[in-house]
Design an enzyme around this catalytic site. Structure first.
Site, PDB file in Angstrom:
ATOM      1  N   LEU A  40      38.861  36.012  28.477  1.00  0.00           N
ATOM      2  CA  LEU A  40      38.450  37.300  29.068  1.00  0.00           C
ATOM      3  C   LEU A  40      37.262  37.031  29.966  1.00  0.00           C
ATOM      4  CD1 LEU A  40      37.699  40.622  27.191  1.00  0.00           C
ATOM      5  CD2 LEU A  40      35.806  39.384  28.274  1.00  0.00           C
ATOM      6  N   ASN A  41      37.261  37.634  31.175  1.00  0.00           N
ATOM      7  CA  ASN A  41      36.002  37.648  31.936  1.00  0.00           C
ATOM      8  C   ASN A  41      35.664  39.065  32.372  1.00  0.00           C
ATOM      9  OD1 ASN A  41      38.158  36.483  33.726  1.00  0.00           O
ATOM     10  ND2 ASN A  41      36.603  36.443  35.299  1.00  0.00           N
ATOM     11  N   ASP A  42      35.433  39.328  33.626  1.00  0.00           N
ATOM     12  CA  ASP A  42      34.745  40.551  34.065  1.00  0.00           C
ATOM     13  C   ASP A  42      35.305  41.865  33.502  1.00  0.00           C
ATOM     14  OD1 ASP A  42      34.080  38.453  35.686  1.00  0.00           O
ATOM     15  OD2 ASP A  42      34.657  39.425  37.555  1.00  0.00           O
ATOM     16  N   GLN A  58      39.364  41.267  33.154  1.00  0.00           N
ATOM     17  CA  GLN A  58      40.013  40.070  33.685  1.00  0.00           C
ATOM     18  C   GLN A  58      40.550  39.254  32.514  1.00  0.00           C
ATOM     19  OE1 GLN A  58      40.008  38.569  37.307  1.00  0.00           O
ATOM     20  NE2 GLN A  58      40.448  40.745  37.107  1.00  0.00           N
ATOM     21  N   SER A 102      38.936  41.045  40.145  1.00  0.00           N
ATOM     22  CA  SER A 102      38.159  42.209  39.705  1.00  0.00           C
ATOM     23  C   SER A 102      38.189  43.392  40.659  1.00  0.00           C
ATOM     24  CB  SER A 102      36.711  41.790  39.475  1.00  0.00           C
ATOM     25  OG  SER A 102      36.656  41.029  38.305  1.00  0.00           O
TER      26      SER A 102
HETATM   27  C1  FRU Z   1      33.431  36.921  38.612  1.00  0.00           C
HETATM   28  C2  FRU Z   1      34.722  36.603  39.318  1.00  0.00           C
HETATM   29  C3  FRU Z   1      35.066  37.647  40.372  1.00  0.00           C
HETATM   30  C4  FRU Z   1      36.551  37.539  40.468  1.00  0.00           C
HETATM   31  C5  FRU Z   1      36.943  37.277  39.034  1.00  0.00           C
HETATM   32  C6  FRU Z   1      38.165  36.426  38.860  1.00  0.00           C
HETATM   33  O1  FRU Z   1      33.347  36.342  37.344  1.00  0.00           O
HETATM   34  O2  FRU Z   1      34.656  35.315  39.889  1.00  0.00           O
HETATM   35  O3  FRU Z   1      34.397  37.454  41.597  1.00  0.00           O
HETATM   36  O4  FRU Z   1      37.134  38.693  40.972  1.00  0.00           O
HETATM   37  O5  FRU Z   1      35.828  36.641  38.439  1.00  0.00           O
HETATM   38  O6  FRU Z   1      38.546  36.391  37.517  1.00  0.00           O
END
Ligand code: FRU
Length: 483
Positions: A40-42, A58, A102
């Site tokens: 998981l990210n953003d 994400q 994102s």
């Molecule tokens: C930030 C980022 C965003 C991008 C997303 C991809 O962590 O790099 O700029 O949209 O993650 O997962």
């Protein structure tokens, strides 16, 4: 079966396949949003709609690494109890085949509009980016409308993370960008119908103004009105450490100023970091139906030892911060955990007047792996106060140096590492400890330290230590498990 169906099925299979392994992890968090499997990210598309909070994220279901991202989806009525809604977007179409990156959400004429970046890479690794629109009747199923913004001249294809809002009957979009000469920038677009967008230009960075020498890329911009100012939150990449600042690989912070919608101009001041810990990036805010400005951050930083987290043996990686309410006090953003989080408290608080004099102290009942601590009326005239968690994380406030420090045993090599910021006086602390994370709110949210750390799962001890004399009013609550 079409590609979207195929990707969905494959992702749901991954969840099923690894569910047991994931659930067996002692570092699975008790009350923070996590992926069911994978990375998981953003936070994305954070919005409250008809009473329900929607938080998209994400998501890479197939590995604990980055790649062609999906949008996963959680829903909540109260910001405490979350229901996983499954997959919102898959990278199925040509304009997003290497990731639905994102973006943000907006309620418009009874529908949920989400704007996101379609990431495309060819065999040689050349990148294209499209800002795309998808619309939903129910907040769960999305109808993709495809790209609505093409890359304008003057920028590289590192052009992403649209945040959209309505103001005085017009629509605005900010995008994180890199100029052709490799400067980080925030770029503004306007629209009257959410479909046709006009490129206005750079409103922050781009090698000019207060952000003149300020890195090579800005990610995840978010511009909003708060307490009489217009705050621009973004995540710059390419800053060098400067004293106690900028020690993570990338940063997340804000400037404040005045955005004039009619002139589409933004005058702003200098940059401040939002968080002083090891793990905080790509935050996104929304204004909820109570009128509060609420922020979620990603509790990690890209490219910062990501493959060394012990949770990857259990096929999952990373989590969100707690939701925080923002306030602007004397030009600075204060963050405090939303009031709803009190609902996590289980049973009565343990409450003590504690006074420590050149010693190490354990307080009966004050231990555990998922808890909230409150220290009020801290009276520390000289020397330092330290609190250790599970033997592998520690916070220290030195009254003499006026410095607040967070230390952890690195999960990469076990060596103790630290992050710091100047704090003139320490009045109070609110600390949220989870199985492998800590969030420390200092002086009512004036400063925040957020980090992952990995204490040995059977070490639930909390130690207080002071070099001279300190007293405080202590409360501790056990927090219940919601994930
Ligand atoms: C930030 C980022 C965003 C991008 C997303 C991809 O962590 O790099 O700029 O949209 O993650 O997962």
């Amino acid at each position: 079966m079409d590609r979207d169906q195929h990707l969905r099925q494959a992702a749901y299979k991954e969840i099923e396949k690894h569910q047991l392994l994931v659930e067996q992890d002692p570092y699975r968090l008790h009350y923070h949003i996590m992926p069911l499997v994978g990375l998981l990210n953003d936070p994305n598309g954070f919005v409250q709609w008809k009473g329900t909070y929607h938080l998209f994220y994400q998501w890479m279901p197939f590995e604990t690494g980055h790649g062609a991202k999906f949008w996963g989806h959680y829903q909540s009525k109260d910001l405490v109890n979350w229901k996983h809604e499954g997959i919102a977007l898959t990278p199925a179409e040509w304009f997003e085949k290497n990731g639905c990156y994102s973006g943000s959400a907006l309620v418009h004429e009874g529908q949920l509009y989400v704007f996101y970046t379609g990431n495309v890479k060819d065999e040689e690794g050349n990148r294209e980016s499209y800002q795309c629109l998808a619309v939903s009747e129910d907040g769960v199923h999305f109808d993709k409308k495809g790209p609505v913004v093409q890359l304008p001249r003057g920028y590289t294809a590192h052009f992403r993370d649209p945040k959209v809002w309505e103001q005085n009957g017009a629509y605005f979009m900010v995008i994180g960008a890199q100029t052709d000469d490799w400067k980080g920038a925030v770029v503004l677009f306007t629209s009257s119908n959410l479909v046709d967008w006009k490129h206005v230009g750079i409103i922050a960075g781009g090698g000019k103004g207060p952000l003149e020498a300020f890195g090579y890329m800005f990610e995840c911009p978010d511009l909003f009105h708060l307490d009489g100012q217009d705050v621009l939150v973004f995540s710059p990449q390419g800053l060098e450490p400067d004293g106690m600042k900028y020690h993570n690989v990338y940063q997340a912070g804000y400037v404040t100023g005045i955005f004039e919608a009619e002139k589409t101009s933004y005058k702003h001041g200098e940059f401040y970091e939002l968080d002083h810990g090891f793990d905080f990036y790509a935050p996104q805010t929304t204004r909820d139906e109570k009128g509060r400005r609420i922020l979620f951050g990603w509790m990690s930083v890209p490219d910062q030892g990501e493959q060394d987290h012990p949770t990857i043996q259990h096929q999952w990686l990373h989590n969100m911060t707690l939701p925080r309410e923002l306030k602007l006090v004397n030009g600075k953003l204060y963050q405090s955990p939303v009031a709803e989080l009190r609902d996590l408290r289980e049973g009565d608080a343990i409450e003590r007047e504690v006074s420590i004099n050149q010693e190490t102290r354990w307080v009966k009942g004050v231990e555990g792996k998922a808890l909230e601590l409150e220290l009020k009326e801290i009276n520390l005239k000289a020397g330092w106060l330290a609190i250790s968690f599970g033997g592998s994380g520690r916070i220290v406030y030195s009254r003499n140096d006026q410095v607040f420090t967070m230390e952890r045993e690195s999960y990469v090599d076990g060596v103790v590492e630290k992050r710091q910021t100047e704090v003139k006086e320490l009045h109070d602390l609110q600390i949220f400890l989870d199985t492998s994370s800590i969030e420390v709110f200092i002086n009512g949210g004036e400063y925040v330290f957020t980090s992952r750390f990995y204490p040995s799962p059977n070490n639930e001890s909390i130690q207080f230590r002071a070099s001279q004399t300190v007293s405080f009013h202590l409360k501790k609550w056990k927090l219940r498990r919601v994930f």
